[in-house]
Design a protein around this motif. Sequence first.
Motif, mmCIF file in Angstrom:
data_model
loop_
_atom_site.group_PDB
_atom_site.id
_atom_site.type_symbol
_atom_site.label_atom_id
_atom_site.label_comp_id
_atom_site.label_asym_id
_atom_site.label_seq_id
_atom_site.Cartn_x
_atom_site.Cartn_y
_atom_site.Cartn_z
ATOM 1 N N GLN A 361 0.821 -1.212 0.000
ATOM 2 C CA GLN A 361 0.000 0.000 0.000
ATOM 3 C C GLN A 361 0.856 1.264 0.000
ATOM 4 O OE1 GLN A 361 -3.064 0.371 -0.628
ATOM 5 N NE2 GLN A 361 -3.240 2.573 -0.186
ATOM 6 N N ARG A 362 2.025 1.195 0.652
ATOM 7 C CA ARG A 362 2.908 2.367 0.652
ATOM 8 C C ARG A 362 3.269 2.733 -0.791
ATOM 9 N NH1 ARG A 362 6.844 4.761 3.670
ATOM 10 N NH2 ARG A 362 6.483 3.415 5.471
ATOM 11 N N GLY A 363 3.578 1.738 -1.578
ATOM 12 C CA GLY A 363 3.925 1.967 -2.982
ATOM 13 C C GLY A 363 2.754 2.572 -3.755
ATOM 14 N N ILE A 364 1.563 2.006 -3.518
ATOM 15 C CA ILE A 364 0.363 2.493 -4.232
ATOM 16 C C ILE A 364 0.087 3.943 -3.838
ATOM 17 C CG2 ILE A 364 -2.151 2.231 -4.344
ATOM 18 C CD1 ILE A 364 -1.633 -0.852 -4.020
ATOM 19 N N SER A 365 0.141 4.209 -2.522
ATOM 20 C CA SER A 365 -0.132 5.568 -2.033
ATOM 21 C C SER A 365 0.872 6.561 -2.607
ATOM 22 C CB SER A 365 -0.048 5.572 -0.501
ATOM 23 O OG SER A 365 -0.208 6.880 -0.011
ATOM 24 N N GLY A 366 2.142 6.148 -2.652
ATOM 25 C CA GLY A 366 3.186 7.026 -3.201
ATOM 26 C C GLY A 366 2.909 7.389 -4.660
ATOM 27 N N LYS A 367 2.518 6.364 -5.443
ATOM 28 C CA LYS A 367 2.238 6.616 -6.869
ATOM 29 C C LYS A 367 1.023 7.539 -7.028
ATOM 30 C CE LYS A 367 3.683 2.378 -9.046
ATOM 31 N NZ LYS A 367 2.931 1.377 -8.261
ATOM 32 N N LEU A 368 -0.017 7.279 -6.255
ATOM 33 C CA LEU A 368 -1.229 8.118 -6.346
ATOM 34 C C LEU A 368 -0.914 9.556 -5.939
ATOM 35 C CD1 LEU A 368 -3.878 5.650 -4.827
ATOM 36 C CD2 LEU A 368 -3.626 6.307 -7.238
ATOM 37 N N ASN A 369 -0.053 9.696 -4.941
ATOM 38 C CA ASN A 369 0.310 11.051 -4.484
ATOM 39 C C ASN A 369 1.087 11.815 -5.556
ATOM 40 O OD1 ASN A 369 -0.949 11.121 -2.074
ATOM 41 N ND2 ASN A 369 0.888 10.905 -0.804
ATOM 42 N N GLN A 370 1.954 11.094 -6.294
ATOM 43 C CA GLN A 370 2.738 11.758 -7.359
ATOM 44 C C GLN A 370 1.810 12.423 -8.369
ATOM 45 O OE1 GLN A 370 6.055 12.227 -7.593
ATOM 46 N NE2 GLN A 370 6.194 11.295 -5.548
ATOM 47 N N LEU A 371 0.666 11.790 -8.597
ATOM 48 C CA LEU A 371 -0.280 12.323 -9.599
ATOM 49 C C LEU A 371 -0.900 13.643 -9.143
ATOM 50 C CD1 LEU A 371 -2.143 8.963 -10.370
ATOM 51 C CD2 LEU A 371 -0.296 10.038 -11.717
ATOM 52 N N LYS A 372 -0.767 13.945 -7.841
ATOM 53 C CA LYS A 372 -1.382 15.172 -7.317
ATOM 54 C C LYS A 372 -0.451 16.385 -7.430
ATOM 55 C CE LYS A 372 -5.032 13.352 -4.575
ATOM 56 N NZ LYS A 372 -4.961 12.246 -3.601
ATOM 57 N N ILE A 373 0.827 16.146 -7.771
ATOM 58 C CA ILE A 373 1.765 17.272 -7.897
ATOM 59 C C ILE A 373 1.293 18.210 -9.007
ATOM 60 C CG2 ILE A 373 4.145 17.939 -8.440
ATOM 61 C CD1 ILE A 373 5.048 15.341 -7.093
ATOM 62 N N GLY A 374 1.278 19.528 -8.694
ATOM 63 C CA GLY A 374 0.811 20.514 -9.685
ATOM 64 C C GLY A 374 -0.670 20.838 -9.521
ATOM 65 N N SER A 375 -1.405 19.994 -8.803
ATOM 66 C CA SER A 375 -2.842 20.264 -8.608
ATOM 67 C C SER A 375 -3.015 21.260 -7.470
ATOM 68 C CB SER A 375 -3.568 18.957 -8.246
ATOM 69 O OG SER A 375 -3.219 18.570 -6.917
ATOM 70 N N THR A 376 -4.182 21.891 -7.404
ATOM 71 C CA THR A 376 -4.529 22.766 -6.275
ATOM 72 C C THR A 376 -5.606 22.072 -5.462
ATOM 73 O OG1 THR A 376 -3.907 24.754 -7.459
ATOM 74 C CG2 THR A 376 -5.426 25.029 -5.619
ATOM 75 N N GLN A 377 -5.360 21.930 -4.160
ATOM 76 C CA GLN A 377 -6.270 21.197 -3.291
ATOM 77 C C GLN A 377 -6.876 22.143 -2.246
ATOM 78 O OE1 GLN A 377 -6.761 17.701 -3.389
ATOM 79 N NE2 GLN A 377 -5.444 17.537 -5.211
ATOM 80 N N LYS A 378 -8.169 21.947 -1.955
ATOM 81 C CA LYS A 378 -8.787 22.677 -0.841
ATOM 82 C C LYS A 378 -8.386 21.934 0.432
ATOM 83 C CE LYS A 378 -13.312 24.028 1.053
ATOM 84 N NZ LYS A 378 -14.796 23.975 0.861
ATOM 85 N N VAL A 379 -7.707 22.631 1.347
ATOM 86 C CA VAL A 379 -7.132 21.975 2.530
ATOM 87 C C VAL A 379 -7.682 22.615 3.799
ATOM 88 C CG1 VAL A 379 -4.971 21.634 3.814
ATOM 89 C CG2 VAL A 379 -5.033 21.250 1.339
#
Length: 436
Positions: A361-379
Motif C-alpha cells: 500500500q505504501r507503494g500504491i499511495s506514493g504513486k497516487l500522491n505523485q499524480l497530485k503534484i501541480g494540482s490545487t487542493q482545498k485543505v
Amino acid sequence: MKTKKAGKKRINIITLGCSKNIVDSEVLMGQLKANNLEVYHEGKIDENTSVVINTCGFIDNAKQESIDTILEYSKAKEEGRIAKLYVTGCLSERYKPDLEKEIPNVEEYFGTRDLPQLLKSLGAEYKHELIGERTLTTPNHFAYLKIAEGCDRPCSFCAIPIMRGKHISKPMEEIIKEAQGLARQGTKELILIAQELTYYGFDIYRKRKLADLLRKLNEVEGIDWIRLHYAYPAGFPMDVLDAMKDCDKVCNYIDIPLQHISDKLLKSMRRGITADKTRDLIKTFRKQIPGIAIRTTLILGYPGETNEDFELLKKFITDVQFDRLGVFQYSHEENTHAFQLTDDVPESVKEERVEEIMELQRGISGKLNQLKIGSTQKVLIDRLEGDYYIGRTEHDSPEVDNEVMINANGQYTRVGDFANIRITAAEDYDLIGKLV
Ligand code: SF4
C-alpha cells in the motif's frame, strides 16, 4: 499538625480506542461541566484529581493498552498522586467481573451504557436536556458525529456487538440539532460515525435513512464538509451515492471496511457478500462518484487464511488501488463466532502478512500522491507544527489518513481555516504544498 487544605475536586478523562469512544468522553465531559464540576481531557494529575478511563476492548493490543492504563493510574492512586479512579468503556463492559477481581484498586467499573450511574458516582446528575451537547476534545473545526450505537451484524471475528449491544439509531432531528450546535461552536467538518453507518434508520424508521440524513445535514449552515466512516458493503444503500452527488458538502470520500476478498473467508467471516459483489460495489462507487477516495480496512491472519487467500488479497489491492488502507492482525476474541475456529495462522505469519500489505500500500499511495503534484487542493488546516501548517484534503480523515504540509515561513493561514494549496511535492503518504 497542619493539615493540607483539600483543593478543588477535578476530573481528568482519559480516552482510549476509537472515535466512538471519543464522543462518549465528550458527552461525559459536557454533563460534568453542566454540573459545575471542573473537568479536563488527558491533562495533568494531582492528589485532588479523580481519573476516569474510557477503555477499549476491541482486540488484543487495544485491550492490553487499556489494562496498562488502568494499572498505571491504580499505581498513581496507591502513591496518592490521584484521589480516585473510575473505569468505563468497552473493556469494562466486557470484562467487569475479571477486572474487579484482578485490579480492585478502582472505585467502580462501569459499562458502555452506564452514563447516569457514572455521573452519580462522580457527584453529578444526568441532565437529559443536554442531549446532543458535549465538550469537544478534537480541534473545534472538526467533530465526530455519532449517528447510532451498537451493531446487528453477525461478523464472526467481532466482539463489538458484545460490548455495544444492538444497533440503535439516533432520531434524525436529534442529529440535526447536534450538528447545528456544533456549527454554532465553529465546527466546519462533521465526521459521521457508527459501528455500521449504512444501517442508519433501519431500526427506528424501518428503512435505511442515511441518504435522507445526508440531505438534511447538507442544509446545516456553517458546515463545509461531511465525511462518511464505517460503511458496510453488503446491501449498501445506493441512494447514498445519489445523496453524495447531490450534496455539495459531502466529501468525495468513503470509509468502507472490506476485511478480505477470498470468498471462503468472507463466508466464514459472515460478511454477507462475495468477492465479485465487492468488486462490483467499488466499480459502482467510482462510476457514480468520479474521483471518490476509498478507504478500507482488512484483516490478516484470519483462521484458515492460506497463502492462496493472501495472494488473492494482494492481487485485489493491486487491482483496486485503494486511496487509503489500514490493516488489522486477526485477534482470537472469546465469545465471538470465530472463537470456535482454530486460530491456525502463526503470529509471525500474521505479522509478515500485515507488513507485506502495508509495504504494498505504501507503494500504491506514493504513486497516487505523485499524480497530485501541480494540482490545487482545498485543505482544512488542522494545526501548526514547528515551521509547518498541517492540514487535510477532502480525501483525508483525521488521525488515520494522509496530511498536507505547508511551510509557514513567509506564508500565513489560520488553523481551522480552509486554504487553497498548490501541491509541489509528494511523499509516500503526505503531500507538500504552497498557499495559492
Ligand atoms: S459491522 Fe461487523 S465488524 Fe463492524 S461492528 Fe458490526 S459486527 Fe463488528
